[in-house]
Design a protein around this motif. Structure first.
Motif, mmCIF file in Angstrom:
data_model
loop_
_atom_site.group_PDB
_atom_site.id
_atom_site.type_symbol
_atom_site.label_atom_id
_atom_site.label_comp_id
_atom_site.label_asym_id
_atom_site.label_seq_id
_atom_site.Cartn_x
_atom_site.Cartn_y
_atom_site.Cartn_z
ATOM 1 N N CYS A 177 65.183 -27.638 2.532
ATOM 2 C CA CYS A 177 66.434 -28.268 2.989
ATOM 3 C C CYS A 177 66.340 -28.627 4.476
ATOM 4 O O CYS A 177 66.680 -29.740 4.882
ATOM 5 C CB CYS A 177 67.589 -27.307 2.720
ATOM 6 S SG CYS A 177 69.176 -28.003 3.132
ATOM 7 N N VAL A 178 65.823 -27.698 5.291
ATOM 8 C CA VAL A 178 65.738 -27.958 6.737
ATOM 9 C C VAL A 178 64.744 -29.094 7.000
ATOM 10 O O VAL A 178 65.014 -29.995 7.800
ATOM 11 C CB VAL A 178 65.293 -26.693 7.511
ATOM 12 C CG1 VAL A 178 65.232 -26.962 9.005
ATOM 13 C CG2 VAL A 178 66.248 -25.554 7.255
ATOM 14 N N GLN A 179 63.603 -29.054 6.297
ATOM 15 C CA GLN A 179 62.581 -30.086 6.527
ATOM 16 C C GLN A 179 63.071 -31.471 6.102
ATOM 17 O O GLN A 179 62.688 -32.478 6.692
ATOM 18 C CB GLN A 179 61.273 -29.745 5.782
ATOM 19 C CG GLN A 179 60.564 -28.486 6.290
ATOM 20 C CD GLN A 179 60.327 -28.481 7.805
ATOM 21 O OE1 GLN A 179 60.134 -29.528 8.421
ATOM 22 N NE2 GLN A 179 60.399 -27.299 8.423
ATOM 23 N N ASP A 180 63.906 -31.490 5.056
ATOM 24 C CA ASP A 180 64.382 -32.790 4.529
ATOM 25 C C ASP A 180 65.605 -33.326 5.263
ATOM 26 O O ASP A 180 66.178 -34.340 4.854
ATOM 27 C CB ASP A 180 64.765 -32.648 3.047
ATOM 28 C CG ASP A 180 63.547 -32.379 2.185
ATOM 29 O OD1 ASP A 180 62.426 -32.560 2.685
ATOM 30 O OD2 ASP A 180 63.724 -31.963 1.019
ATOM 31 N N THR A 181 66.050 -32.618 6.273
ATOM 32 C CA THR A 181 67.287 -33.013 6.946
ATOM 33 C C THR A 181 66.994 -33.559 8.336
ATOM 34 O O THR A 181 66.263 -32.938 9.104
ATOM 35 C CB THR A 181 68.228 -31.786 7.077
ATOM 36 O OG1 THR A 181 68.437 -31.242 5.775
ATOM 37 C CG2 THR A 181 69.565 -32.169 7.676
ATOM 38 N N THR A 182 67.558 -34.716 8.641
ATOM 39 C CA THR A 182 67.383 -35.281 9.980
ATOM 40 C C THR A 182 68.679 -35.139 10.761
ATOM 41 O O THR A 182 69.730 -35.619 10.327
ATOM 42 C CB THR A 182 67.009 -36.784 9.876
ATOM 43 O OG1 THR A 182 65.876 -36.885 9.024
ATOM 44 C CG2 THR A 182 66.676 -37.360 11.248
ATOM 45 N N LEU A 183 68.583 -34.449 11.887
ATOM 46 C CA LEU A 183 69.759 -34.274 12.737
ATOM 47 C C LEU A 183 69.578 -35.091 14.003
ATOM 48 O O LEU A 183 68.497 -35.097 14.586
ATOM 49 C CB LEU A 183 69.922 -32.795 13.121
ATOM 50 C CG LEU A 183 70.153 -31.807 11.978
ATOM 51 C CD1 LEU A 183 70.246 -30.380 12.516
ATOM 52 C CD2 LEU A 183 71.420 -32.161 11.208
ATOM 53 N N SER A 184 70.631 -35.779 14.424
ATOM 54 C CA SER A 184 70.523 -36.494 15.706
ATOM 55 C C SER A 184 71.887 -36.554 16.394
ATOM 56 O O SER A 184 72.919 -36.679 15.727
ATOM 57 C CB SER A 184 69.968 -37.894 15.493
ATOM 58 O OG SER A 184 70.852 -38.635 14.697
ATOM 59 N N PHE A 185 71.845 -36.411 17.712
ATOM 60 C CA PHE A 185 73.075 -36.514 18.494
ATOM 61 C C PHE A 185 73.172 -37.919 19.057
ATOM 62 O O PHE A 185 72.153 -38.526 19.382
ATOM 63 C CB PHE A 185 73.036 -35.523 19.662
ATOM 64 C CG PHE A 185 73.165 -34.079 19.235
ATOM 65 C CD1 PHE A 185 74.422 -33.499 19.069
ATOM 66 C CD2 PHE A 185 72.039 -33.302 18.998
ATOM 67 C CE1 PHE A 185 74.547 -32.168 18.683
ATOM 68 C CE2 PHE A 185 72.154 -31.968 18.608
ATOM 69 C CZ PHE A 185 73.418 -31.396 18.451
ATOM 70 N N SER A 186 74.411 -38.426 19.173
ATOM 71 C CA SER A 186 74.559 -39.715 19.840
ATOM 72 C C SER A 186 75.780 -39.677 20.753
ATOM 73 O O SER A 186 76.613 -38.768 20.654
ATOM 74 C CB SER A 186 74.677 -40.844 18.826
ATOM 75 O OG SER A 186 75.976 -40.883 18.333
ATOM 76 N N GLY A 187 75.866 -40.649 21.645
ATOM 77 C CA GLY A 187 76.970 -40.686 22.594
ATOM 78 C C GLY A 187 76.633 -39.900 23.835
ATOM 79 O O GLY A 187 75.498 -39.452 24.012
ATOM 80 N N SER A 188 77.639 -39.740 24.704
ATOM 81 C CA SER A 188 77.393 -38.975 25.914
ATOM 82 C C SER A 188 78.550 -38.004 26.130
ATOM 83 O O SER A 188 79.663 -38.237 25.648
ATOM 84 C CB SER A 188 77.206 -39.906 27.112
ATOM 85 O OG SER A 188 78.265 -40.821 27.156
ATOM 86 N N PRO A 189 78.273 -36.890 26.849
ATOM 87 C CA PRO A 189 79.300 -35.865 27.030
ATOM 88 C C PRO A 189 80.534 -36.443 27.717
ATOM 89 O O PRO A 189 80.368 -37.273 28.621
ATOM 90 C CB PRO A 189 78.625 -34.824 27.937
ATOM 91 C CG PRO A 189 77.175 -35.117 27.877
ATOM 92 C CD PRO A 189 77.031 -36.558 27.533
ATOM 93 N N PRO A 190 81.758 -36.048 27.380
ATOM 94 C CA PRO A 190 82.084 -34.988 26.437
ATOM 95 C C PRO A 190 82.300 -35.477 25.005
ATOM 96 O O PRO A 190 82.904 -34.772 24.208
ATOM 97 C CB PRO A 190 83.386 -34.433 27.017
ATOM 98 C CG PRO A 190 84.053 -35.637 27.603
ATOM 99 C CD PRO A 190 82.957 -36.568 28.064
ATOM 100 N N HIS A 191 81.818 -36.695 24.678
ATOM 101 C CA HIS A 191 82.129 -37.248 23.348
ATOM 102 C C HIS A 191 80.894 -37.401 22.472
ATOM 103 O O HIS A 191 80.699 -38.452 21.856
ATOM 104 C CB HIS A 191 82.844 -38.608 23.508
ATOM 105 C CG HIS A 191 84.067 -38.534 24.358
ATOM 106 N ND1 HIS A 191 85.179 -37.808 23.984
ATOM 107 C CD2 HIS A 191 84.352 -39.041 25.578
ATOM 108 C CE1 HIS A 191 86.098 -37.884 24.943
ATOM 109 N NE2 HIS A 191 85.601 -38.629 25.926
ATOM 110 N N MET A 192 80.053 -36.388 22.437
ATOM 111 C CA MET A 192 78.841 -36.474 21.614
ATOM 112 C C MET A 192 79.222 -36.354 20.129
ATOM 113 O O MET A 192 80.168 -35.671 19.778
ATOM 114 C CB MET A 192 77.888 -35.319 21.944
ATOM 115 C CG MET A 192 77.500 -35.214 23.392
ATOM 116 S SD MET A 192 76.172 -36.310 23.828
ATOM 117 C CE MET A 192 74.821 -35.617 22.928
#
Ligand code: DC
Length: 226
Positions: free
Chosen positions: A58-73
């Motif tokens: 599950c962890v390997q198959d999952t792509t996590l990404s953050f977008s935007g800039s603080p404080p609105h990520m």
């Protein structure tokens, strides 16, 4: 420069970290959100926290990404914006179990180091100063009384339209503290070189200023427009 902010649930880490990042023009890395994301995915796919093989996939198959800039990520999981979904009561209750196994921690710590490497970032979690970035230039360990933390959580839930009593939240917080502090893998603990900040009775602005001033004490040329 990495600013590591650790501490128990409701100690004020997230709101403080976001604003410190905004003031210093740093990135903001909320590692708790990453553990919550994996928990959400596992709950949706009926993967038990005790099934190490399935968890690993599950962890390997999952792509996590953050977008935007603080404080609105915003946090995206496989292209879906899950910023609100990871704050549900169900995820909050289960995340202490899903964040324990090393298959989960190893994979997420590696991603966290990649994101933070060679960048200016405020990184918040439980093991940032001890495991993820032990060489962080500034380490803060935030604490607050259980009652104060329950009051803050109540406000968070109110924003989501969920009603919870203080007594109920105190019990939830104590249970989560116990799990986070007593687990074998990377338990919540203060790094020897971390500065302890008791936020009970402090305003958000005071917490932010405390950390920003410490950071500028290390590097006086840090962003000064705010
Ligand atoms: O900060 P938070 O409440 O969103 O964190 C969710 C859970 O993730 C919390 O129960 C502890 C865990 N966590 C962790 O084990 N290590 C981290 N670096 C961050 C969070």
């Amino acid at each position: 420069m990495v600013i590591a902010i650790d501490g128990p649930a409701g100690s004020g880490k997230s709101s403080t970290a976001k604003l410190v990042a905004e003031k210093l023009d740093f990135g903001h890395l909320d590692t708790g959100a990453m553990y919550r994301a994996i928990t959400l995915k596992c709950l949706r796919e009926n993967v038990s926290h005790q099934d190490t093989d399935a968890l690993g996939h599950c962890v390997q198959d999952t792509t996590l990404s953050f977008s935007g800039s603080p404080p609105h990520m915003r946090l995206f999981m496989d292209d879906e914006d899950i910023s609100e979904a990871i704050r549900s009561d169900e995820v909050t209750k289960q995340v202490s179990d899903y964040c324990k196994p090393m298959v989960v921690r190893d994979a997420l710590v590696e991603q966290q180091r990649t994101i933070g490497k060679n960048s200016d970032v405020v990184c918040e979690g439980r093991d940032i100063g001890t495991v993820v970035f032990p060489e962080a230039a500034l380490k803060i360990f935030m604490v607050a009384t259980t009652e104060e933390r329950a009051r803050r959580r109540q406000k968070d839930f109110e924003r989501l339209g969920v009603k919870k009593t203080i007594a109920e939240l105190v019990e939830d917080i104590k249970a989560r503290d116990e799990k986070d502090s007593s687990r074998e893998n990377s338990p919540l603990c203060k790094a020897a070189d971390a500065i302890e900040l008791d936020t009970t009775g402090m305003t958000l602005e005071e917490q932010v200023d405390f950390i920003v001033n410490k950071a500028r004490g290390i590097n006086p040329s840090l962003h000064k427009t705010n």
